[in-house]
Write an enzyme that holds these catalytic residues in place. Structure first.
Site, PDB file in Angstrom:
ATOM      1  N   SER A   7       0.844  -1.192   0.000  1.00 29.76           N
ATOM      2  CA  SER A   7       0.000   0.000   0.000  1.00 29.76           C
ATOM      3  C   SER A   7       0.877   1.237   0.000  1.00 29.76           C
ATOM      4  O   SER A   7       1.659   1.455   0.940  1.00 29.76           O
ATOM      5  CB  SER A   7      -0.902   0.014   1.238  1.00 29.76           C
ATOM      6  N   HIS A  30      -1.380  -1.286  -4.203  1.00 26.57           N
ATOM      7  CA  HIS A  30      -2.641  -0.914  -3.553  1.00 26.57           C
ATOM      8  C   HIS A  30      -2.660   0.602  -3.347  1.00 26.57           C
ATOM      9  O   HIS A  30      -1.768   1.165  -2.712  1.00 26.57           O
ATOM     10  CB  HIS A  30      -2.707  -1.664  -2.210  1.00 26.57           C
ATOM     11  N   ASP A  32      -4.726   3.680  -1.852  1.00 26.47           N
ATOM     12  CA  ASP A  32      -5.779   4.019  -0.889  1.00 26.47           C
ATOM     13  C   ASP A  32      -6.322   5.417  -1.133  1.00 26.47           C
ATOM     14  O   ASP A  32      -5.633   6.418  -0.902  1.00 26.47           O
ATOM     15  CB  ASP A  32      -5.198   3.963   0.539  1.00 26.47           C
ATOM     16  N   MET A  34      -8.943   8.225   0.009  1.00 28.16           N
ATOM     17  CA  MET A  34      -9.792   8.616   1.150  1.00 28.16           C
ATOM     18  C   MET A  34     -10.325  10.023   0.924  1.00 28.16           C
ATOM     19  O   MET A  34      -9.584  10.884   0.437  1.00 28.16           O
ATOM     20  CB  MET A  34      -8.956   8.607   2.436  1.00 28.16           C
ATOM     21  N   HIS A  63      -8.405   1.177  -3.789  1.00 30.51           N
ATOM     22  CA  HIS A  63      -9.258   0.988  -2.610  1.00 30.51           C
ATOM     23  C   HIS A  63      -9.978   2.309  -2.344  1.00 30.51           C
ATOM     24  O   HIS A  63      -9.390   3.259  -1.829  1.00 30.51           O
ATOM     25  CB  HIS A  63      -8.383   0.562  -1.421  1.00 30.51           C
ATOM     26  N   MET A  65     -12.090   4.470  -0.418  1.00 33.66           N
ATOM     27  CA  MET A  65     -12.720   4.772   0.877  1.00 33.66           C
ATOM     28  C   MET A  65     -13.390   6.123   0.751  1.00 33.66           C
ATOM     29  O   MET A  65     -12.993   7.119   1.383  1.00 33.66           O
ATOM     30  CB  MET A  65     -11.651   4.752   1.977  1.00 33.66           C
ATOM     31  N   MET A 134     -11.627  -5.873   5.669  1.00 36.50           N
ATOM     32  CA  MET A 134     -10.806  -4.920   6.418  1.00 36.50           C
ATOM     33  C   MET A 134     -10.503  -5.492   7.806  1.00 36.50           C
ATOM     34  O   MET A 134     -11.412  -5.885   8.537  1.00 36.50           O
ATOM     35  CB  MET A 134     -11.545  -3.586   6.579  1.00 36.50           C
ATOM     36  N   ASP A 172      -6.893  -6.387   4.455  1.00 39.72           N
ATOM     37  CA  ASP A 172      -6.235  -5.084   4.457  1.00 39.72           C
ATOM     38  C   ASP A 172      -6.223  -4.515   5.862  1.00 39.72           C
ATOM     39  O   ASP A 172      -7.282  -4.258   6.431  1.00 39.72           O
ATOM     40  CB  ASP A 172      -6.988  -4.148   3.493  1.00 39.72           C
TER      41      ASP A 172
HETATM   42  C1  DX5 Z   1      -6.234   1.617   5.810  1.00 40.03           C
HETATM   43  C2  DX5 Z   1      -5.828   1.304   4.404  1.00 40.03           C
HETATM   44  C3  DX5 Z   1      -4.747   0.303   4.324  1.00 40.03           C
HETATM   45  C4  DX5 Z   1      -3.436   0.762   4.905  1.00 40.03           C
HETATM   46  C5  DX5 Z   1      -2.798  -0.465   5.483  1.00 40.03           C
HETATM   47  O1  DX5 Z   1      -7.434   2.288   5.806  1.00 40.03           O
HETATM   48  O2  DX5 Z   1      -6.920   0.811   3.682  1.00 40.03           O
HETATM   49  O3  DX5 Z   1      -4.559  -0.137   2.987  1.00 40.03           O
HETATM   50  O4  DX5 Z   1      -2.568   1.344   3.972  1.00 40.03           O
HETATM   51  O5  DX5 Z   1      -1.694  -0.065   6.206  1.00 40.03           O
HETATM   52  P1  DX5 Z   1      -0.946  -1.081   7.196  1.00 40.03           P
HETATM   53  O6  DX5 Z   1      -0.480  -2.235   6.374  1.00 40.03           O
HETATM   54  O7  DX5 Z   1       0.192  -0.256   7.707  1.00 40.03           O
HETATM   55  O8  DX5 Z   1      -1.929  -1.478   8.250  1.00 40.03           O
HETATM   56 ZN    ZN Z   2      -6.418  -0.066   1.712  1.00 39.91          ZN
END
Ligand code: DX5
Ligand code: ZN
Length: 221
Positions: A7, A30, A32, A34, A63, A65, A134, A172
């Site tokens: 990620s 990956h 992310d 947000m 991903h 969010m 998750m 994840d």
């Molecule tokens: C959290 C993200 C994850 C995050 C995971 O909301 O969706 O993808 O990057 O990070 P680690 O592996 O550090 O928990």
């Molecule tokens: Zn993620």
């Protein structure tokens, strides 16, 4: 199969291209996204996704969010997304959304928060290439793995096997050398790891260590 997905949320944003190039052995990257509404944090958007896509040929897993994920499908596909994974909690009609993604030529996935039960969605799994469980509350990297979500993984594994589906189970949050084995044992095949990869001295080596642990578990199962 085993897929290791670093990620980039845990990468160095001032050297993002160089960090992505540190994990040529990753199966996918990956990304992310947000929005500060669906989760209480902001990350980056389509322009950063596009910049990442320019420096690598690797498969980009987006991903999402974000609220109203459907509004952003074309944008993230245009930015280079190969599979869009939206939150089941944020989607108005997840089967319609999956069909739309397929029509647009990409894979479909849904992510599910730790507190959301999976049972209502089992019959719709056939529309998805991936289901991402998750194992932390989404929003931040570096959180502690929640082992209680593994019962959801087992439910998924059994359902997918019985129904003869090819949907891949992803996980994840909080995945690292100390936690990946229990996730693999429960039936996970695709592992997102942020801090465990980009926080390591040698990110490519970290990817290989995670892969070895998961493969050993899978082979002895
Ligand atoms: C959290 C993200 C994850 C995050 C995971 O909301 O969706 O993808 O990057 O990070 P680690 O592996 O550090 O928990
Ligand atoms: Zn993620």
């Amino acid at each position: 199969m085993i897929y290791i997905a670093p990620s980039i949320l845990a990468a160095d944003y001032a050297a993002l291209g160089a960090d992505v190039e540190k994990v040529p052995n990753a199966d996918l990257i990956h990304v992310d996204i947000m929005d500060g509404h669906f989760v209480p944090n902001l990350s980056f958007g389509p322009d950063v996704t596009r910049a990442v896509n320019r420096v690598t040929d690797q498969f980009l897993d987006i991903h999402m969010m974000i609220e109203e994920p459907e509004r952003w499908f074309e944008t993230y596909i245009d930015a280079g997304g190969d599979r869009l994974v939206f939150h089941i909690e944020a989607s108005k009609d997840h089967v319609e959304a999956a069909k739309k993604l397929h029509d647009l030529g990409v894979e479909a996935g849904f992510a599910i928060k730790p507190g959301t039960p999976i049972e209502p969605y089992l019959d719709d799994l056939e529309h998805f290439e991936e289901v991402m469980v998750m194992s932390v509350e989404p929003g931040f990297g570096g959180q502690k793995f929640m082992p209680e979500v593994l019962s959801k993984v087992r439910t998924l594994r059994d359902f997918i096997a019985d129904a003869g589906l090819s949907t891949v189970i992803g996980i994840d949050g909080g995945i690292g050398e100390a936690t990946i084995a229990q996730a693999a044992e429960a039936g996970v095949e695709s592992f997102v790891a942020g801090s465990a990869v980009f926080g390591a001295q040698d990110p490519a080596q970290a990817v290989e260590s995670l892969r070895t642990i998961a493969r050993d578990v899978q082979e002895t199962a």
